[in-house]
Motif scaffolding. Sequence first.
Motif, PDB file in Angstrom:
ATOM      1  N   VAL A  63      -6.287   1.228   1.710  1.00 46.31           N
ATOM      2  CA  VAL A  63      -6.808   1.133   3.073  1.00 46.31           C
ATOM      3  C   VAL A  63      -7.470  -0.217   3.306  1.00 46.31           C
ATOM      4  CG1 VAL A  63      -8.525   2.043   4.680  1.00 46.31           C
ATOM      5  CG2 VAL A  63      -7.107   3.613   3.343  1.00 46.31           C
ATOM      6  N   LEU A  64      -8.303  -0.639   2.367  1.00 50.58           N
ATOM      7  CA  LEU A  64      -9.035  -1.896   2.536  1.00 50.58           C
ATOM      8  C   LEU A  64      -8.097  -3.092   2.598  1.00 50.58           C
ATOM      9  CD1 LEU A  64     -12.018  -1.205   0.120  1.00 50.58           C
ATOM     10  CD2 LEU A  64     -12.117  -1.331   2.613  1.00 50.58           C
ATOM     11  N   HIS A  65      -7.071  -3.099   1.775  1.00 47.89           N
ATOM     12  CA  HIS A  65      -6.130  -4.220   1.804  1.00 47.89           C
ATOM     13  C   HIS A  65      -5.358  -4.264   3.121  1.00 47.89           C
ATOM     14  CE1 HIS A  65      -6.183  -4.376  -2.850  1.00 47.89           C
ATOM     15  NE2 HIS A  65      -6.916  -5.349  -2.351  1.00 47.89           N
ATOM     16  N   GLU A  66      -5.205  -3.102   3.752  1.00 44.71           N
ATOM     17  CA  GLU A  66      -4.494  -3.061   5.035  1.00 44.71           C
ATOM     18  C   GLU A  66      -5.380  -3.514   6.185  1.00 44.71           C
ATOM     19  OE1 GLU A  66      -2.268   0.206   7.956  1.00 44.71           O
ATOM     20  OE2 GLU A  66      -2.661   0.693   5.854  1.00 44.71           O
ATOM     21  N   VAL A  67      -6.623  -3.035   6.222  1.00 46.72           N
ATOM     22  CA  VAL A  67      -7.489  -3.334   7.378  1.00 46.72           C
ATOM     23  C   VAL A  67      -8.319  -4.589   7.195  1.00 46.72           C
ATOM     24  CG1 VAL A  67      -7.574  -0.903   8.039  1.00 46.72           C
ATOM     25  CG2 VAL A  67      -9.381  -1.840   6.581  1.00 46.72           C
ATOM     26  N   ILE A  68      -8.489  -5.045   5.940  1.00 42.78           N
ATOM     27  CA  ILE A  68      -9.227  -6.287   5.676  1.00 42.78           C
ATOM     28  C   ILE A  68      -8.347  -7.148   4.768  1.00 42.78           C
ATOM     29  CG2 ILE A  68     -11.421  -7.313   4.929  1.00 42.78           C
ATOM     30  CD1 ILE A  68     -12.668  -4.533   5.106  1.00 42.78           C
ATOM     31  N   PRO A  69      -7.271  -7.708   5.308  1.00 40.69           N
ATOM     32  CA  PRO A  69      -6.353  -8.498   4.480  1.00 40.69           C
ATOM     33  C   PRO A  69      -7.088  -9.641   3.782  1.00 40.69           C
ATOM     34  CG  PRO A  69      -5.432  -8.118   6.669  1.00 40.69           C
ATOM     35  CD  PRO A  69      -6.860  -7.667   6.725  1.00 40.69           C
ATOM     36  N   GLY A  70      -6.765  -9.830   2.515  1.00 39.19           N
ATOM     37  CA  GLY A  70      -7.376 -10.921   1.766  1.00 39.19           C
ATOM     38  C   GLY A  70      -8.656 -10.560   1.051  1.00 39.19           C
ATOM     39  N   CYS A  71      -9.115  -9.309   1.179  1.00 41.32           N
ATOM     40  CA  CYS A  71     -10.340  -8.928   0.487  1.00 41.32           C
ATOM     41  C   CYS A  71     -10.070  -8.731  -0.999  1.00 41.32           C
ATOM     42  CB  CYS A  71     -10.954  -7.671   1.092  1.00 41.32           C
ATOM     43  SG  CYS A  71     -10.046  -6.140   0.763  1.00 41.32           S
TER      44      CYS A  71
END
Length: 270
Positions: free
Chosen positions: A97-105
Motif C-alpha cells: 500500500v505504501l509503495h503505491e500511495v507514497i511512491p519512492g518511500c
Amino acid sequence: MEKPRLVASDIDGTLLALEYRVTERTAAVVRRVIESDTPFVLVSGRPPRWIPSIAEQVGATGFAVCANGAALYDIGADRIVWQRGLGPVQLNDLASVLHEVIPGCSLAAERVGTSAFDDTVRAFVAEPTYDHPWAASDEFEVPLAEVLGHHAVKLLARHSSMTSEEMALAAEAVLGDEIMVTFSTNDGLLELSAAGVTKATGLADVAERLGVERADVVAFGDMPNDVPMLRWAGHGVAMGNAHADALAVADEVTGLHTDDGVALVLERWF
C-alpha cells in the motif's frame, strides 16, 4: 485540576530541551513528583532502548510506554511487559500500500525483545535506501524482505522530499482505521502501528495497573502522536511549540519545551 495522581510525559519536544537533555529545573520537579509517590510515566514514540538515558536524567524507574503505545517497558526491571505489533503478513500488505500511495518511500521496522537491549533481536532494520532522519543511527541495513519478515512494533516509512503530514494524508486515505498512522516529526517520517494502538491505550493500561482513574492523570505532549493521550487524560497539556493538532485538543497550553513548559505546570502541585 486537583493534584494529579499520575503524571505522563512525552519525551522529544516536550520533556527534553536542547541536545537531548532535561533542564535542571524540569528534572528537579520530576524528581519531586517521584519522591511524592506519584507515578511518573514516560510515553514516547521512542523504542525501549532509547528510554534509559532519559529516565536516568530524572530518576524515573517505573513504566515507560514506548513505540507510540506498542510496547510497555518496566525501566527499573529492564523488562518488556508486553508488546502489540504487526506480523509479517500485515507488514508486507502495508508495504504494498505504501509503495503505491507514497511512491519512492523507503521502509524500516522497529522490533522489541524481552528487555531494552536484547542481543537476540535486531532492534531496528532498514532497507539500504532508507534515509534515517536522525544523525545517530543504530539500524542494520537489510533487504526489504528482511525488514518485513519478522514481527515488529512499528513500521516506518521515509520520504525525504515530502512532509510527514503529506505522507499521513496519503496513507490514511487508503488505510483508514485498519492501521494506526501517525508521526512525531514532520521531516518526512511516517509511523505505523497495529489498529487501536496509541499512546492513550498504553497509558490507560499503566493507569489501570496502578489503580489511577483517567480523571486524575495529567499528560504532556507536542505532536500528532500525542493527540490520543492528550484527549484521554483528565488534563492534557500541549507544549507552546506543539503541532496544531495537539494544541486543538489540549486542556491547557504551557511554555516551550526549551522554556521548562513541563515544569511550569507541575510546579503548581510539586
